[in-house]
Design a protein around this motif. Structure first.
Motif, PDB file in Angstrom:
ATOM      1  N   VAL A 180       0.848  -1.191   0.000  1.00  9.16           N
ATOM      2  CA  VAL A 180       0.000   0.000   0.000  1.00  9.16           C
ATOM      3  C   VAL A 180       0.885   1.242   0.000  1.00  9.16           C
ATOM      4  CG1 VAL A 180      -1.706   1.336   1.310  1.00  9.16           C
ATOM      5  CG2 VAL A 180      -1.920  -1.147   1.182  1.00  9.16           C
ATOM      6  N   ALA A 181       0.512   2.243  -0.805  1.00  8.02           N
ATOM      7  CA  ALA A 181       1.182   3.550  -0.799  1.00  8.02           C
ATOM      8  C   ALA A 181       0.134   4.615  -0.494  1.00  8.02           C
ATOM      9  CB  ALA A 181       1.840   3.821  -2.145  1.00  8.02           C
ATOM     10  N   VAL A 182       0.583   5.722   0.107  1.00  5.96           N
ATOM     11  CA  VAL A 182      -0.329   6.790   0.524  1.00  5.96           C
ATOM     12  C   VAL A 182      -0.058   8.056  -0.292  1.00  5.96           C
ATOM     13  CG1 VAL A 182      -0.938   8.302   2.469  1.00  5.96           C
ATOM     14  CG2 VAL A 182      -0.571   5.856   2.860  1.00  5.96           C
ATOM     15  N   THR A 183      -1.128   8.686  -0.798  1.00  2.96           N
ATOM     16  CA  THR A 183      -0.989   9.940  -1.551  1.00  2.96           C
ATOM     17  C   THR A 183      -1.979  10.985  -1.039  1.00  2.96           C
ATOM     18  OG1 THR A 183      -2.621   9.342  -3.254  1.00  2.96           O
ATOM     19  CG2 THR A 183      -0.334   8.701  -3.668  1.00  2.96           C
ATOM     20  N   PHE A 184      -1.620  12.259  -1.274  1.00  2.00           N
ATOM     21  CA  PHE A 184      -2.487  13.393  -0.938  1.00  2.00           C
ATOM     22  C   PHE A 184      -2.588  14.293  -2.163  1.00  2.00           C
ATOM     23  CE2 PHE A 184      -0.899  11.965   3.084  1.00  2.00           C
ATOM     24  CZ  PHE A 184      -1.927  12.214   3.992  1.00  2.00           C
ATOM     25  N   ASP A 185      -3.777  14.834  -2.425  1.00  2.00           N
ATOM     26  CA  ASP A 185      -3.972  15.743  -3.558  1.00  2.00           C
ATOM     27  C   ASP A 185      -4.185  17.185  -3.089  1.00  2.00           C
ATOM     28  OD1 ASP A 185      -3.978  13.387  -4.961  1.00  2.00           O
ATOM     29  OD2 ASP A 185      -5.910  13.718  -5.940  1.00  2.00           O
ATOM     30  N   ASP A 186      -3.767  18.127  -3.913  1.00  2.00           N
ATOM     31  CA  ASP A 186      -4.057  19.574  -3.809  1.00  2.00           C
ATOM     32  C   ASP A 186      -3.107  20.376  -2.919  1.00  2.00           C
ATOM     33  OD1 ASP A 186      -6.279  19.006  -5.423  1.00  2.00           O
ATOM     34  OD2 ASP A 186      -7.660  18.926  -3.720  1.00  2.00           O
ATOM     35  N   GLY A 187      -2.278  19.724  -2.101  1.00  2.00           N
ATOM     36  CA  GLY A 187      -1.300  20.470  -1.300  1.00  2.00           C
ATOM     37  C   GLY A 187      -1.898  21.346  -0.216  1.00  2.00           C
ATOM     38  N   TYR A 188      -2.697  20.761   0.662  1.00  2.00           N
ATOM     39  CA  TYR A 188      -3.296  21.532   1.761  1.00  2.00           C
ATOM     40  C   TYR A 188      -2.273  21.754   2.878  1.00  2.00           C
ATOM     41  CZ  TYR A 188      -7.615  20.719  -0.686  1.00  2.00           C
ATOM     42  OH  TYR A 188      -8.576  20.717  -1.657  1.00  2.00           O
ATOM     43  N   LEU A 189      -2.399  22.913   3.537  1.00  2.00           N
ATOM     44  CA  LEU A 189      -1.508  23.249   4.643  1.00  2.00           C
ATOM     45  C   LEU A 189      -1.585  22.197   5.753  1.00  2.00           C
ATOM     46  CD1 LEU A 189       0.377  25.182   6.147  1.00  2.00           C
ATOM     47  CD2 LEU A 189      -1.631  26.555   6.787  1.00  2.00           C
ATOM     48  N   ASP A 190      -2.778  21.607   5.926  1.00  2.00           N
ATOM     49  CA  ASP A 190      -2.917  20.603   6.992  1.00  2.00           C
ATOM     50  C   ASP A 190      -2.095  19.338   6.722  1.00  2.00           C
ATOM     51  OD1 ASP A 190      -4.712  18.822   5.414  1.00  2.00           O
ATOM     52  OD2 ASP A 190      -6.182  20.411   5.684  1.00  2.00           O
ATOM     53  N   ASN A 191      -1.664  19.135   5.490  1.00  2.00           N
ATOM     54  CA  ASN A 191      -0.804  17.977   5.206  1.00  2.00           C
ATOM     55  C   ASN A 191       0.510  18.091   5.983  1.00  2.00           C
ATOM     56  OD1 ASN A 191      -1.554  17.408   1.630  1.00  2.00           O
ATOM     57  ND2 ASN A 191      -2.864  17.338   3.433  1.00  2.00           N
ATOM     58  N   LEU A 192       0.994  19.342   6.129  1.00  2.00           N
ATOM     59  CA  LEU A 192       2.220  19.581   6.889  1.00  2.00           C
ATOM     60  C   LEU A 192       1.931  19.624   8.391  1.00  2.00           C
ATOM     61  CD1 LEU A 192       5.265  20.496   7.019  1.00  2.00           C
ATOM     62  CD2 LEU A 192       4.428  22.849   6.851  1.00  2.00           C
ATOM     63  N   GLU A 193       0.870  20.343   8.755  1.00  2.00           N
ATOM     64  CA  GLU A 193       0.615  20.582  10.185  1.00  2.00           C
ATOM     65  C   GLU A 193      -0.015  19.396  10.905  1.00  2.00           C
ATOM     66  OE1 GLU A 193      -1.623  24.246  10.113  1.00  2.00           O
ATOM     67  OE2 GLU A 193       0.222  25.426  10.141  1.00  2.00           O
ATOM     68  N   GLU A 194      -0.902  18.679  10.230  1.00  2.00           N
ATOM     69  CA  GLU A 194      -1.628  17.584  10.872  1.00  2.00           C
ATOM     70  C   GLU A 194      -1.179  16.199  10.402  1.00  2.00           C
ATOM     71  OE1 GLU A 194      -3.784  18.006  13.255  1.00  2.00           O
ATOM     72  OE2 GLU A 194      -4.528  20.055  13.070  1.00  2.00           O
TER      73      GLU A 194
ATOM     74  N   GLN B  86       7.478  27.838   0.687  1.00  2.00           N
ATOM     75  CA  GLN B  86       8.394  27.629   1.813  1.00  2.00           C
ATOM     76  C   GLN B  86       7.924  26.450   2.671  1.00  2.00           C
ATOM     77  OE1 GLN B  86       8.416  30.864   4.547  1.00  2.00           O
ATOM     78  NE2 GLN B  86      10.208  30.120   5.644  1.00  2.00           N
ATOM     79  N   GLN B  87       6.628  26.400   2.920  1.00  2.00           N
ATOM     80  CA  GLN B  87       6.072  25.273   3.695  1.00  2.00           C
ATOM     81  C   GLN B  87       6.201  23.974   2.917  1.00  2.00           C
ATOM     82  OE1 GLN B  87       2.352  27.264   3.995  1.00  2.00           O
ATOM     83  NE2 GLN B  87       2.668  27.956   6.099  1.00  2.00           N
ATOM     84  N   LEU B  88       6.040  24.061   1.602  1.00  2.00           N
ATOM     85  CA  LEU B  88       6.170  22.857   0.780  1.00  2.00           C
ATOM     86  C   LEU B  88       7.601  22.311   0.848  1.00  2.00           C
ATOM     87  CD1 LEU B  88       4.628  20.958  -1.142  1.00  2.00           C
ATOM     88  CD2 LEU B  88       5.556  22.296  -3.032  1.00  2.00           C
ATOM     89  N   ARG B  89       8.575  23.224   0.864  1.00  2.00           N
ATOM     90  CA  ARG B  89       9.975  22.775   0.978  1.00  2.00           C
ATOM     91  C   ARG B  89      10.197  22.062   2.312  1.00  2.00           C
ATOM     92  NH1 ARG B  89      10.988  27.245  -2.520  1.00  2.00           N
ATOM     93  NH2 ARG B  89      10.802  28.792  -0.883  1.00  2.00           N
ATOM     94  N   ARG B  90       9.552  22.568   3.360  1.00  2.00           N
ATOM     95  CA  ARG B  90       9.661  21.893   4.670  1.00  2.00           C
ATOM     96  C   ARG B  90       9.065  20.484   4.594  1.00  2.00           C
ATOM     97  NH1 ARG B  90       6.905  25.822   8.522  1.00  2.00           N
ATOM     98  NH2 ARG B  90       6.465  23.968   9.745  1.00  2.00           N
ATOM     99  N   LEU B  91       7.913  20.387   3.935  1.00  2.00           N
ATOM    100  CA  LEU B  91       7.257  19.079   3.816  1.00  2.00           C
ATOM    101  C   LEU B  91       8.119  18.125   2.979  1.00  2.00           C
ATOM    102  CD1 LEU B  91       4.631  17.587   4.610  1.00  2.00           C
ATOM    103  CD2 LEU B  91       3.697  18.243   2.394  1.00  2.00           C
ATOM    104  N   ALA B  92       8.713  18.678   1.911  1.00  2.00           N
ATOM    105  CA  ALA B  92       9.531  17.846   1.023  1.00  2.00           C
ATOM    106  C   ALA B  92      10.777  17.325   1.746  1.00  2.00           C
ATOM    107  CB  ALA B  92       9.938  18.644  -0.217  1.00  2.00           C
ATOM    108  N   ASP B  93      11.166  18.024   2.806  1.00  2.00           N
ATOM    109  CA  ASP B  93      12.349  17.608   3.574  1.00  2.00           C
ATOM    110  C   ASP B  93      12.025  16.575   4.641  1.00  2.00           C
ATOM    111  OD1 ASP B  93      14.098  19.137   2.153  1.00  2.00           O
ATOM    112  OD2 ASP B  93      14.062  20.851   3.527  1.00  2.00           O
ATOM    113  N   VAL B  94      10.741  16.348   4.909  1.00  2.00           N
ATOM    114  CA  VAL B  94      10.377  15.330   5.897  1.00  2.00           C
ATOM    115  C   VAL B  94      10.717  13.965   5.288  1.00  2.00           C
ATOM    116  CG1 VAL B  94       8.465  14.250   7.163  1.00  2.00           C
ATOM    117  CG2 VAL B  94       8.499  16.742   6.846  1.00  2.00           C
ATOM    118  N   PRO B  95      11.463  13.114   6.025  1.00  2.00           N
ATOM    119  CA  PRO B  95      11.846  11.820   5.465  1.00  2.00           C
ATOM    120  C   PRO B  95      10.611  11.033   5.008  1.00  2.00           C
ATOM    121  CG  PRO B  95      12.994  12.215   7.538  1.00  2.00           C
ATOM    122  CD  PRO B  95      11.999  13.319   7.385  1.00  2.00           C
ATOM    123  N   GLY B  96      10.692  10.459   3.822  1.00  2.00           N
ATOM    124  CA  GLY B  96       9.578   9.657   3.306  1.00  2.00           C
ATOM    125  C   GLY B  96       8.597  10.438   2.457  1.00  2.00           C
TER     126      GLY B  96
END
Ligand SMILES: [Zn+2]
Length: 284
Positions: free
Chosen positions: A82-96, A141-151
Protein backbone atom coordinates in the motif's frame (compact mmCIF):
# COMPACT_ATOMS: atom_id res chain seq x y z
CA UNK A 1 -22.53 0.91 9.76
CA UNK A 2 -23.37 3.06 6.74
CA UNK A 3 -24.96 1.82 3.54
CA UNK A 4 -21.65 1.74 1.63
CA UNK A 5 -20.09 -0.60 4.18
CA UNK A 6 -23.14 -2.86 4.07
CA UNK A 7 -22.96 -3.02 0.26
CA UNK A 8 -19.20 -3.66 0.42
CA UNK A 9 -19.75 -6.53 2.87
CA UNK A 10 -22.47 -7.98 0.62
CA UNK A 11 -20.16 -7.91 -2.40
CA UNK A 12 -17.38 -9.68 -0.53
CA UNK A 13 -16.85 -13.44 -0.32
CA UNK A 14 -17.63 -15.01 3.07
CA UNK A 15 -14.01 -15.50 4.02
CA UNK A 16 -11.34 -12.81 3.94
CA UNK A 17 -9.31 -13.05 0.73
CA UNK A 18 -5.91 -14.79 0.93
CA UNK A 19 -2.83 -12.54 0.91
CA UNK A 20 -1.87 -13.93 -2.48
CA UNK A 21 -5.22 -12.94 -3.99
CA UNK A 22 -4.63 -9.34 -2.85
CA UNK A 23 -1.09 -9.09 -4.24
CA UNK A 24 -0.38 -5.81 -5.99
CA UNK A 25 -0.13 -2.14 -5.09
CA UNK A 26 -3.09 -0.30 -3.60
CA UNK A 27 -2.61 3.47 -3.63
CA UNK A 28 -4.68 5.36 -1.08
CA UNK A 29 -5.98 8.82 -1.98
CA UNK A 30 -6.38 11.46 0.72
CA UNK A 31 -6.91 15.22 0.50
CA UNK A 32 -7.21 17.01 3.87
CA UNK A 33 -6.46 15.91 7.43
CA UNK A 34 -8.28 18.39 9.66
CA UNK A 35 -11.43 18.88 11.68
CA UNK A 36 -14.43 20.65 10.14
CA UNK A 37 -17.83 21.11 11.78
CA UNK A 38 -19.58 19.21 8.95
CA UNK A 39 -18.94 16.09 6.87
CA UNK A 40 -16.76 16.74 3.82
CA UNK A 41 -15.79 13.90 1.53
CA UNK A 42 -12.25 15.31 1.18
CA UNK A 43 -11.60 15.67 4.91
CA UNK A 44 -10.46 13.05 7.42
CA UNK A 45 -10.11 14.23 11.04
CA UNK A 46 -6.63 13.63 12.58
CA UNK A 47 -7.90 11.05 15.14
CA UNK A 48 -9.61 9.03 12.40
CA UNK A 49 -6.50 9.28 10.22
CA UNK A 50 -4.31 7.97 13.06
CA UNK A 51 -6.75 5.09 13.56
CA UNK A 52 -6.61 4.26 9.83
CA UNK A 53 -2.79 4.30 9.80
CA UNK A 54 -2.74 1.97 12.81
CA UNK A 55 -4.93 -0.52 10.90
CA UNK A 56 -2.85 0.00 7.77
CA UNK A 57 0.53 -0.68 9.35
CA UNK A 58 -0.85 -3.68 11.25
CA UNK A 59 -2.25 -5.32 8.12
CA UNK A 60 -0.06 -4.28 5.21
CA UNK A 61 3.48 -3.51 4.14
CA UNK A 62 3.45 0.23 3.40
CA UNK A 63 5.82 1.61 0.77
CA UNK A 64 6.42 4.91 -1.01
CA UNK A 65 4.69 5.30 -4.37
CA UNK A 66 8.10 5.10 -6.07
CA UNK A 67 9.05 1.85 -4.28
CA UNK A 68 5.62 0.33 -4.91
CA UNK A 69 5.85 1.04 -8.63
CA UNK A 70 9.39 -0.33 -8.70
CA UNK A 71 8.19 -3.57 -7.10
CA UNK A 72 5.34 -3.82 -9.62
CA UNK A 73 7.67 -3.26 -12.57
CA UNK A 74 10.03 -5.91 -11.26
CA UNK A 75 7.24 -8.43 -11.88
CA UNK A 76 6.06 -11.16 -9.55
CA UNK A 77 4.58 -9.43 -6.55
CA UNK A 78 3.35 -11.97 -4.01
CA UNK A 79 2.06 -9.67 -1.32
CA UNK A 80 -0.26 -6.69 -1.07
CA UNK A 81 1.57 -3.36 -0.82
CA UNK A 82 0.00 0.00 0.00
CA UNK A 83 1.18 3.55 -0.80
CA UNK A 84 -0.33 6.79 0.52
CA UNK A 85 -0.99 9.94 -1.55
CA UNK A 86 -2.49 13.39 -0.94
CA UNK A 87 -3.97 15.74 -3.56
CA UNK A 88 -4.06 19.57 -3.81
CA UNK A 89 -1.30 20.47 -1.30
CA UNK A 90 -3.30 21.53 1.76
CA UNK A 91 -1.51 23.25 4.64
CA UNK A 92 -2.92 20.60 6.99
CA UNK A 93 -0.80 17.98 5.21
CA UNK A 94 2.22 19.58 6.89
CA UNK A 95 0.61 20.58 10.18
CA UNK A 96 -1.63 17.58 10.87
CA UNK A 97 -0.86 14.68 8.55
CA UNK A 98 2.96 14.72 8.52
CA UNK A 99 3.46 14.16 12.29
CA UNK A 100 0.95 11.26 12.29
CA UNK A 101 2.54 9.71 9.20
CA UNK A 102 5.99 10.02 10.76
CA UNK A 103 4.82 8.47 14.01
CA UNK A 104 3.60 5.43 12.07
CA UNK A 105 6.61 5.38 9.73
CA UNK A 106 4.38 5.81 6.67
CA UNK A 107 5.80 7.55 3.56
CA UNK A 108 3.58 9.76 1.39
CA UNK A 109 3.46 11.49 -1.98
CA UNK A 110 1.79 14.91 -2.09
CA UNK A 111 0.49 16.32 -5.40
CA UNK A 112 0.49 20.11 -5.49
CA UNK A 113 -0.99 22.76 -7.80
CA UNK A 114 1.47 25.59 -8.52
CA UNK A 115 -1.14 28.40 -8.40
CA UNK A 116 -2.27 27.16 -4.98
CA UNK A 117 1.33 27.25 -3.67
CA UNK A 118 1.62 30.77 -5.07
CA UNK A 119 -1.38 31.58 -2.83
CA UNK A 120 -2.90 33.06 -5.99
CA UNK A 121 -6.03 30.96 -5.76
CA UNK A 122 -7.48 28.03 -3.79
CA UNK A 123 -9.35 24.86 -4.61
CA UNK A 124 -12.89 26.14 -5.43
CA UNK A 125 -14.34 23.92 -2.71
CA UNK A 126 -12.56 26.00 -0.03
CA UNK A 127 -12.92 29.48 -1.54
CA UNK A 128 -15.05 30.55 1.45
CA UNK A 129 -12.20 29.71 3.87
CA UNK A 130 -9.74 31.81 1.89
CA UNK A 131 -12.04 34.82 1.76
CA UNK A 132 -12.25 34.58 5.56
CA UNK A 133 -8.48 35.14 5.66
CA UNK A 134 -7.53 31.52 6.35
CA UNK A 135 -4.63 29.91 4.54
CA UNK A 136 -5.81 26.76 2.77
CA UNK A 137 -2.78 25.55 0.80
CA UNK A 138 0.94 25.15 1.49
CA UNK A 139 3.06 28.01 0.23
CA UNK A 140 6.41 27.21 -1.38
CA UNK A 141 8.39 27.63 1.81
CA UNK A 142 6.07 25.27 3.69
CA UNK A 143 6.17 22.86 0.78
CA UNK A 144 9.97 22.77 0.98
CA UNK A 145 9.66 21.89 4.67
CA UNK A 146 7.26 19.08 3.82
CA UNK A 147 9.53 17.85 1.02
CA UNK A 148 12.35 17.61 3.57
CA UNK A 149 10.38 15.33 5.90
CA UNK A 150 11.85 11.82 5.46
CA UNK A 151 9.58 9.66 3.31
CA UNK A 152 7.82 12.58 1.60
CA UNK A 153 7.85 13.17 -2.14
CA UNK A 154 6.16 16.00 -4.04
CA UNK A 155 4.39 15.46 -7.36
CA UNK A 156 2.59 17.77 -9.79
CA UNK A 157 -1.15 18.41 -9.85
CA UNK A 158 -0.91 21.00 -12.69
CA UNK A 159 -0.59 24.79 -12.64
CA UNK A 160 -4.24 25.73 -12.06
CA UNK A 161 -6.22 22.52 -11.35
CA UNK A 162 -8.31 22.58 -14.56
CA UNK A 163 -10.39 19.83 -16.16
CA UNK A 164 -7.62 18.90 -18.57
CA UNK A 165 -9.79 17.37 -21.28
CA UNK A 166 -11.64 20.66 -21.72
CA UNK A 167 -8.45 22.59 -22.59
CA UNK A 168 -6.83 23.24 -25.96
CA UNK A 169 -3.74 21.17 -26.77
CA UNK A 170 -1.42 24.05 -25.94
CA UNK A 171 -3.14 24.91 -22.65
CA UNK A 172 -3.12 21.27 -21.56
CA UNK A 173 0.56 20.89 -22.49
CA UNK A 174 1.48 23.90 -20.36
CA UNK A 175 -0.47 22.62 -17.35
CA UNK A 176 1.39 19.31 -17.50
CA UNK A 177 4.89 20.47 -18.50
CA UNK A 178 5.29 23.88 -16.87
CA UNK A 179 3.96 22.67 -13.51
CA UNK A 180 6.66 20.01 -13.47
CA UNK A 181 9.36 22.58 -14.28
CA UNK A 182 8.06 25.07 -11.73
CA UNK A 183 7.75 22.66 -8.81
CA UNK A 184 11.17 21.14 -9.52
CA UNK A 185 12.68 24.62 -9.61
CA UNK A 186 11.05 25.67 -6.32
CA UNK A 187 12.07 22.46 -4.53
CA UNK A 188 15.42 21.87 -6.18
CA UNK A 189 14.34 18.25 -6.67
CA UNK A 190 13.08 16.32 -9.70
CA UNK A 191 9.31 15.83 -9.99
CA UNK A 192 8.59 12.26 -11.00
CA UNK A 193 4.85 11.84 -10.62
CA UNK A 194 1.74 13.56 -11.97
CA UNK A 195 -1.87 13.56 -10.78
CA UNK A 196 -4.81 14.44 -13.11
CA UNK A 197 -7.15 16.97 -11.43
CA UNK A 198 -10.52 15.31 -10.73
CA UNK A 199 -9.18 12.27 -12.59
CA UNK A 200 -10.15 13.98 -15.86
CA UNK A 201 -7.89 12.34 -18.45
CA UNK A 202 -7.89 10.66 -21.85
CA UNK A 203 -5.38 9.52 -24.45
CA UNK A 204 -4.10 13.05 -25.12
CA UNK A 205 -3.41 13.67 -21.42
CA UNK A 206 -1.47 10.44 -21.00
CA UNK A 207 0.67 11.35 -24.04
CA UNK A 208 1.34 14.83 -22.63
CA UNK A 209 2.42 13.37 -19.28
CA UNK A 210 4.75 10.89 -20.98
CA UNK A 211 6.23 13.63 -23.21
CA UNK A 212 6.81 15.90 -20.19
CA UNK A 213 9.19 13.31 -18.73
CA UNK A 214 7.22 12.06 -15.74
CA UNK A 215 7.75 8.47 -14.53
CA UNK A 216 4.06 7.76 -13.90
CA UNK A 217 0.67 9.39 -13.26
CA UNK A 218 -2.11 8.62 -10.80
CA UNK A 219 -5.80 8.61 -11.68
CA UNK A 220 -8.99 8.09 -9.71
CA UNK A 221 -9.76 4.74 -11.33
CA UNK A 222 -10.43 2.41 -8.37
CA UNK A 223 -8.85 -0.93 -7.51
CA UNK A 224 -5.34 -2.25 -7.00
CA UNK A 225 -2.46 -2.12 -9.47
CA UNK A 226 -1.02 -5.42 -10.63
CA UNK A 227 1.99 -6.36 -12.78
CA UNK A 228 1.32 -5.10 -16.31
CA UNK A 229 -0.39 -2.04 -14.77
CA UNK A 230 -1.00 1.17 -16.69
CA UNK A 231 1.66 3.58 -15.46
CA UNK A 232 -0.15 6.62 -16.91
CA UNK A 233 -3.37 5.82 -15.04
CA UNK A 234 -2.41 4.30 -11.70
CA UNK A 235 -5.46 3.21 -9.77
CA UNK A 236 -6.28 4.73 -6.40
CA UNK A 237 -8.66 4.10 -3.54
CA UNK A 238 -10.28 7.12 -1.92
CA UNK A 239 -10.37 7.16 1.88
CA UNK A 240 -12.93 9.28 3.75
CA UNK A 241 -13.91 10.17 7.32
CA UNK A 242 -16.57 7.43 7.11
CA UNK A 243 -13.88 4.75 6.98
CA UNK A 244 -13.77 3.53 10.56
CA UNK A 245 -11.51 0.56 11.42
CA UNK A 246 -13.89 -1.97 9.92
CA UNK A 247 -14.69 -0.07 6.72
CA UNK A 248 -11.03 0.83 6.24
CA UNK A 249 -9.94 -2.80 6.61
CA UNK A 250 -12.60 -3.80 4.06
CA UNK A 251 -11.29 -1.12 1.72
CA UNK A 252 -7.76 -2.53 1.99
CA UNK A 253 -9.20 -5.93 1.05
CA UNK A 254 -10.84 -4.42 -2.05
CA UNK A 255 -14.42 -4.90 -0.87
CA UNK A 256 -15.38 -1.41 -2.09
CA UNK A 257 -13.79 -1.86 -5.54
CA UNK A 258 -16.88 -3.13 -7.45
CA UNK A 259 -19.03 -0.25 -6.14
CA UNK A 260 -16.29 2.30 -6.88
CA UNK A 261 -15.86 0.86 -10.39
CA UNK A 262 -19.54 1.52 -11.17
CA UNK A 263 -19.28 5.11 -9.91
CA UNK A 264 -16.09 5.59 -11.92
CA UNK A 265 -17.72 4.54 -15.20
CA UNK A 266 -20.47 7.07 -14.59
CA UNK A 267 -17.93 9.83 -13.87
CA UNK A 268 -15.90 9.04 -17.01
CA UNK A 269 -19.05 9.25 -19.16
CA UNK A 270 -19.85 12.65 -17.68
CA UNK A 271 -16.29 13.94 -18.37
CA UNK A 272 -16.47 12.68 -21.97
CA UNK A 273 -19.81 14.42 -22.53
CA UNK A 274 -18.63 17.73 -21.05
CA UNK A 275 -15.24 17.80 -22.75
CA UNK A 276 -16.78 17.03 -26.17
CA UNK A 277 -18.60 20.35 -26.01
CA UNK A 278 -15.90 22.40 -24.34
CA UNK A 279 -12.51 21.63 -25.78
CA UNK A 280 -10.73 24.85 -26.52
CA UNK A 281 -12.74 26.65 -23.87
CA UNK A 282 -11.52 27.67 -20.46
CA UNK A 283 -12.20 26.00 -17.17
CA UNK A 284 -15.78 26.44 -15.90
ZN1 LIG B 1 -7.25 17.97 -6.96
Amino acid sequence: MDIRTILACAARPLTAPAERALAGLRVLMYHRITTLPHYDQLVVPPERFAQQLAVLTRRRRVVSLADGLRALRAGALREPLVAVTFDDGYLDNLEEAAPILQRHGVPATVFVTADFCDQRTVHPRYAHAATGGGQVHLNWQQLRRLADVPGFEIGSHTLSHPYLQRLSDEQARKEVQLSRDRIAQELGKPVRFFCYPSGDMGQRERELVAAAGYDAAVSVAPGRNRPGFDRWAIRRTEVTARDDERAFALKLDGAFDPMHALLHVRRQRRFARLSAGQRGGTRP
